[in-house]
Enzyme design. Structure first.
Site, PDB file in Angstrom:
ATOM      1  N   SER A  27       0.852  -1.192   0.000  1.00  0.00           N
ATOM      2  CA  SER A  27       0.000   0.000   0.000  1.00  0.00           C
ATOM      3  C   SER A  27       0.882   1.233   0.000  1.00  0.00           C
ATOM      4  CB  SER A  27      -0.892   0.016   1.246  1.00  0.00           C
ATOM      5  OG  SER A  27      -1.385   1.329   1.431  1.00  0.00           O
ATOM      6  N   HIS A  72      -1.356  -1.438  -4.150  1.00  0.00           N
ATOM      7  CA  HIS A  72      -2.610  -1.081  -3.489  1.00  0.00           C
ATOM      8  C   HIS A  72      -2.661   0.439  -3.309  1.00  0.00           C
ATOM      9  CE1 HIS A  72      -6.028  -2.026  -0.800  1.00  0.00           C
ATOM     10  NE2 HIS A  72      -5.594  -1.039  -0.048  1.00  0.00           N
ATOM     11  N   ASP A  93      -4.843   3.576  -1.858  1.00  0.00           N
ATOM     12  CA  ASP A  93      -5.898   3.931  -0.912  1.00  0.00           C
ATOM     13  C   ASP A  93      -6.462   5.308  -1.222  1.00  0.00           C
ATOM     14  OD1 ASP A  93      -6.018   1.690   0.967  1.00  0.00           O
ATOM     15  OD2 ASP A  93      -3.933   2.201   1.381  1.00  0.00           O
ATOM     16  N   MET A 111      -9.107   8.143  -0.218  1.00  0.00           N
ATOM     17  CA  MET A 111      -9.898   8.587   0.948  1.00  0.00           C
ATOM     18  C   MET A 111     -10.441   9.988   0.692  1.00  0.00           C
ATOM     19  SD  MET A 111      -7.414   7.328   4.018  1.00  0.00           S
ATOM     20  CE  MET A 111      -6.642   5.700   3.976  1.00  0.00           C
ATOM     21  N   HIS A 136      -8.548   0.917  -3.728  1.00  0.00           N
ATOM     22  CA  HIS A 136      -9.445   0.729  -2.582  1.00  0.00           C
ATOM     23  C   HIS A 136     -10.122   2.065  -2.297  1.00  0.00           C
ATOM     24  CE1 HIS A 136      -9.505  -0.158   2.095  1.00  0.00           C
ATOM     25  NE2 HIS A 136     -10.719  -0.012   1.585  1.00  0.00           N
ATOM     26  N   MET A 195     -12.197   4.370  -0.254  1.00  0.00           N
ATOM     27  CA  MET A 195     -12.789   4.662   1.070  1.00  0.00           C
ATOM     28  C   MET A 195     -13.454   6.019   0.966  1.00  0.00           C
ATOM     29  SD  MET A 195      -9.571   3.215   3.208  1.00  0.00           S
ATOM     30  CE  MET A 195      -8.590   3.322   1.714  1.00  0.00           C
ATOM     31  N   MET A 246     -11.238  -5.791   6.143  1.00  0.00           N
ATOM     32  CA  MET A 246     -10.412  -4.810   6.855  1.00  0.00           C
ATOM     33  C   MET A 246     -10.050  -5.366   8.230  1.00  0.00           C
ATOM     34  SD  MET A 246      -9.961  -2.267   4.816  1.00  0.00           S
ATOM     35  CE  MET A 246      -8.915  -1.398   6.005  1.00  0.00           C
ATOM     36  N   GLY A 262      -0.370   2.194   9.452  1.00  0.00           N
ATOM     37  CA  GLY A 262       0.367   2.037  10.704  1.00  0.00           C
ATOM     38  C   GLY A 262      -0.467   1.708  11.923  1.00  0.00           C
ATOM     39  N   ASP A 288      -6.436  -6.335   4.742  1.00  0.00           N
ATOM     40  CA  ASP A 288      -5.837  -4.994   4.718  1.00  0.00           C
ATOM     41  C   ASP A 288      -5.878  -4.379   6.114  1.00  0.00           C
ATOM     42  OD1 ASP A 288      -4.989  -2.432   4.082  1.00  0.00           O
ATOM     43  OD2 ASP A 288      -6.719  -1.947   2.826  1.00  0.00           O
TER      44      ASP A 288
HETATM   45  C1  DX5 Z   1      -6.093   1.732   5.821  1.00  0.00           C
HETATM   46  C2  DX5 Z   1      -5.727   1.405   4.389  1.00  0.00           C
HETATM   47  C3  DX5 Z   1      -4.615   0.448   4.292  1.00  0.00           C
HETATM   48  C4  DX5 Z   1      -3.317   0.958   4.860  1.00  0.00           C
HETATM   49  C5  DX5 Z   1      -2.598  -0.214   5.387  1.00  0.00           C
HETATM   50  O1  DX5 Z   1      -7.189   2.539   5.838  1.00  0.00           O
HETATM   51  O2  DX5 Z   1      -6.840   0.839   3.709  1.00  0.00           O
HETATM   52  O3  DX5 Z   1      -4.426  -0.035   2.956  1.00  0.00           O
HETATM   53  O4  DX5 Z   1      -2.476   1.604   3.933  1.00  0.00           O
HETATM   54  O5  DX5 Z   1      -1.462   0.223   6.063  1.00  0.00           O
HETATM   55  P1  DX5 Z   1      -0.820  -0.685   7.189  1.00  0.00           P
HETATM   56  O6  DX5 Z   1      -0.321  -1.925   6.503  1.00  0.00           O
HETATM   57  O7  DX5 Z   1       0.290   0.162   7.727  1.00  0.00           O
HETATM   58  O8  DX5 Z   1      -1.870  -0.984   8.214  1.00  0.00           O
HETATM   59 ZN    ZN Z   2      -6.437  -0.172   1.709  1.00  0.00          ZN
END
Ligand code: DX5
Ligand code: ZN
Length: 234
Positions: A8, A33, A35, A37, A66, A68, A137, A145, A175
């Site tokens: 990611s 991946h 993300d 948002m 992904h 969100m 999730m 993190g 994830d």
């Molecule tokens: C969280 C994201 C993840 C995130 C994962 O909302 O959807 O894809 O980047 O990061 P780590 O592996 O650090 O939890």
């Molecule tokens: Zn994600």
């Protein structure tokens, strides 16, 4: 199907995304991946279709996007045109999920449905025949993190059983909070696409103490593959 590793880029150096992607690809990344948002569905803002288009220009492996965001229907076409190979949408925001999933497929993109940690696994049953993958999730989405939520392995296993019962071979993706210690367990539970952000882009190398996304990708894949041959008993 073996296990696919999907770094990611949320935890990557945003000023050098091309180099970060090249590094994880050298380490054996199978997907990138991405993300997305919107500051509404989750309390953070990240990237949009313009960045996905730029990533598409440099990535050799497919982009796993992904979403969100509160209103994915408005943006699916833009992300597909930008170069997404896979688009996942959250069940929690979609009153017409069947329509959305088929809209993604009609654009020639693989369609995934995502469930948050508090969403019952059974909620995916009505759509489970139609999906190309299900994303479980293992943190509350919004930030990289965070700590892996214990018990998420059981949710992976429950989704796998549900898909098997409906004879859908679609893979389960996991994830959130994945690291070298817990990856074997989630794969043992049935996950076949593993997302990892901070474990790959920010953790220090075991030998030198410096970050090394290439080596971290390689090591995460080895740890994940060990989980295939050691199925979870949880
Ligand atoms: C969280 C994201 C993840 C995130 C994962 O909302 O959807 O894809 O980047 O990061 P780590 O592996 O650090 O939890
Ligand atoms: Zn994600």
């Amino acid at each position: 199907m073996s296990v696919l590793i999907a770094p990611s880029i949320l935890s990557a150096n945003f000023a050098a995304l091309g180099e970060e992607i090249a590094a994880v690809e050298r380490g054996g990344a199978d997907l990138i991946h991405v993300d997305v948002m919107d500051g509404h569905f989750v309390p953070n803002l990240t990237i949009g279709p313009a960045v996905v288009r730029a990533l598409k220009g440099v990535a050799k492996v497919p982009l796993d996007v992904h979403l969100m965001i509160t209103d994915p229907d408005r943006f699916i076409e833009a992300f597909a045109t930008a170069g997404a190979a896979m688009i996942s949408v959250h069940l929690e925001v979609l009153p017409h999920l069947h329509r959305t999933v088929h809209a993604i497929k009609d654009l020639g993109v693989k369609a995934g449905v995502v469930i948050n940690p508090a969403t019952p696994v059974g909620a995916i049953e009505p759509i489970a025949r139609d999906v190309d993958y299900v994303l479980v999730m293992s943190v509350n989405p919004g930030f990289g993190g965070q700590k892996f939520i214990p018990g998420s392995e059981a949710r992976v296993q429950a989704v796998r059983s549900l898909l098997d019962r409906l004879q859908n071979p679609a893979p389960v993706e996991i994830d959130g909070g994945i690291d070298f210690q817990n990856v074997g367990g989630v794969v043992g539970a049935g996950a076949r696409i593993v997302v990892a952000g901070s474990a790959i882009f920010t953790s220090p190398d075991s030998g030198h103490g410096a970050r090394n996304p290439e080596q971290a990708t390689r090591e995460l894949k080895i740890a994940a593959l060990a989980g295939v041959s050691a199925p979870s008993t949880r």
